[in-house]
Design an enzyme around this catalytic site. Structure first.
Site, mmCIF file in Angstrom:
data_model
loop_
_atom_site.group_PDB
_atom_site.id
_atom_site.type_symbol
_atom_site.label_atom_id
_atom_site.label_comp_id
_atom_site.label_asym_id
_atom_site.label_seq_id
_atom_site.Cartn_x
_atom_site.Cartn_y
_atom_site.Cartn_z
ATOM 1 N N LYS A 13 0.839 -1.211 0.000
ATOM 2 C CA LYS A 13 0.000 0.000 0.000
ATOM 3 C C LYS A 13 0.872 1.258 0.000
ATOM 4 C CE LYS A 13 -1.923 -1.095 3.949
ATOM 5 N NZ LYS A 13 -1.444 -2.437 4.357
ATOM 6 N N ARG A 88 -8.704 1.298 9.616
ATOM 7 C CA ARG A 88 -8.374 -0.091 9.929
ATOM 8 C C ARG A 88 -9.456 -0.748 10.778
ATOM 9 N NH1 ARG A 88 -2.541 0.429 9.253
ATOM 10 N NH2 ARG A 88 -1.493 -1.558 9.538
ATOM 11 N N ARG A 127 13.424 -9.419 3.332
ATOM 12 C CA ARG A 127 13.935 -8.127 3.827
ATOM 13 C C ARG A 127 14.917 -8.350 4.972
ATOM 14 N NH1 ARG A 127 8.622 -6.148 2.759
ATOM 15 N NH2 ARG A 127 7.892 -6.372 4.899
ATOM 16 N N ARG A 135 12.025 -2.267 10.514
ATOM 17 C CA ARG A 135 11.081 -1.893 11.563
ATOM 18 C C ARG A 135 10.993 -2.989 12.621
ATOM 19 N NH1 ARG A 135 5.987 -0.390 7.924
ATOM 20 N NH2 ARG A 135 4.954 -1.544 9.605
ATOM 21 N N ARG A 146 0.268 -9.467 13.220
ATOM 22 C CA ARG A 146 -0.408 -8.352 12.530
ATOM 23 C C ARG A 146 -1.436 -8.877 11.524
ATOM 24 N NH1 ARG A 146 4.745 -5.942 10.294
ATOM 25 N NH2 ARG A 146 3.513 -4.416 9.156
HETATM 26 P P1 ADP Z 1 1.523 -2.121 7.609
HETATM 27 O O1 ADP Z 1 0.556 -1.723 6.542
HETATM 28 O O2 ADP Z 1 2.726 -2.799 7.065
HETATM 29 O O3 ADP Z 1 0.869 -2.878 8.741
HETATM 30 P P2 ADP Z 1 1.559 0.541 8.775
HETATM 31 O O4 ADP Z 1 2.702 1.469 8.670
HETATM 32 O O5 ADP Z 1 0.293 0.887 8.082
HETATM 33 O O6 ADP Z 1 2.134 -0.849 8.290
HETATM 34 O O7 ADP Z 1 1.188 0.304 10.317
HETATM 35 C C1 ADP Z 1 2.142 -0.037 11.294
HETATM 36 C C2 ADP Z 1 1.488 -0.103 12.672
HETATM 37 O O8 ADP Z 1 1.004 1.213 13.046
HETATM 38 C C3 ADP Z 1 0.252 -0.989 12.801
HETATM 39 O O9 ADP Z 1 0.573 -2.369 13.025
HETATM 40 C C4 ADP Z 1 -0.454 -0.354 14.021
HETATM 41 O O10 ADP Z 1 0.174 -0.687 15.226
HETATM 42 C C5 ADP Z 1 -0.220 1.131 13.776
HETATM 43 N N1 ADP Z 1 -1.300 1.740 12.951
HETATM 44 C C6 ADP Z 1 -1.145 2.305 11.715
HETATM 45 N N2 ADP Z 1 -2.314 2.753 11.242
HETATM 46 C C7 ADP Z 1 -3.247 2.446 12.191
HETATM 47 C C8 ADP Z 1 -4.654 2.608 12.277
HETATM 48 N N3 ADP Z 1 -5.344 3.182 11.275
HETATM 49 N N4 ADP Z 1 -5.283 2.170 13.401
HETATM 50 C C9 ADP Z 1 -4.614 1.601 14.406
HETATM 51 N N5 ADP Z 1 -3.283 1.388 14.385
HETATM 52 C C10 ADP Z 1 -2.598 1.801 13.284
#
Ligand code: ADP
Length: 194
Positions: A13, A88, A127, A135, A146
């Site tokens: 994404k 989310r 990775r 990360r 996740r």
């Molecule tokens: P990915 O898409 O690889 O999971 P992100 O950078 O979108 O990575 O998210 C990393 C982390 O940040 C998530 O696992 C969560 O802990 C937090 N996070 C990001 N966006 C949200 C959201 N909209 N609601 C709740 N937690 C979020």
């Protein structure tokens, strides 16, 4: 155009949102990036949320909606934006809808990047093997966690957007340029909603 890029963690994404930002000038609103920036800057919010993120849990809806609200007014309510990693949960999707409605806008399209779990796990393993910094939540164990959170809390949103006729699906396992092409076709209105 307000677009949501949807899909499991590591589906690409962020990569596609970055391309849309560069090529079309549509701002990328990534809640993950905003939260990581807060952690890097050592703000109160960053300290509060870092452990949650590193464990692969979701940050609370209130916090996430609050951090996205400012940028939303600047970007989504003017020229439009690409949402990446937000919403989310159903509560976040409802909050997003009402924030957009308050400026006479809406989510126009939701594009799901479909990627199998085993492909996501092998991307993380690659990775890690490649070395360098990664990360804290980018390990096979945390990714599995996740993914569980994604299927439990986030995937139900697909029905929410499907019922509104906004959902389109793209094969996220195709090479990056092909995924970008498929997304461009959907944006151009060439592909029907699912
Ligand atoms: P990915 O898409 O690889 O999971 P992100 O950078 O979108 O990575 O998210 C990393 C982390 O940040 C998530 O696992 C969560 O802990 C937090 N996070 C990001 N966006 C949200 C959201 N909209 N609601 C709740 N937690 C979020």
């Amino acid at each position: 155009m307000n677009l949501v890029l949807f899909g499991p963690p590591g589906a690409g994404k962020g990569t596609q949102a970055g391309l849309l930002q560069t090529q079309r000038g549509w701002p990328q609103l990534s809640t993950g990036e905003m939260l990581r920036a807060a952690a890097r800057d050592g703000t109160d919010l960053g300290r509060k949320t870092k452990d949650i993120i590193d464990r692969g849990e979701l940050v609370s809806d209130d916090i996430v909606v609050a951090i996205v609200a400012d940028r939303l007014c600047q970007d989504a309510c003017t020229k439009g934006a690409v949402f990446d990693g937000f919403p989310r949960t159903i509560a976040q999707a409802r909050a997003l809808d009402s924030m957009l409605a308050s400026c006479g806008k809406q989510i126009d399209r939701v594009i799901e990047l479909k990627v199998n779990d085993d492909v996501l796990i092998s991307r993380v393993e690659q990775r890690l093997r490649a070395g360098g910094t990664h990360r804290a939540d980018d390990t096979p164990e945390t990714l599995r966690h996740r993914l569980g959170v994604y299927y439990r809390n986030t995937a139900p949103l697909l029905d929410y957007y499907r019922e509104q006729g906004k959902l389109a699906v793209v094969d996220g396992m195709a090479p990056v340029p092909e995924v970008a092409k498929a997304i461009a076709q959907i944006i151009a209105g060439a592909a029907p909603a699912h």
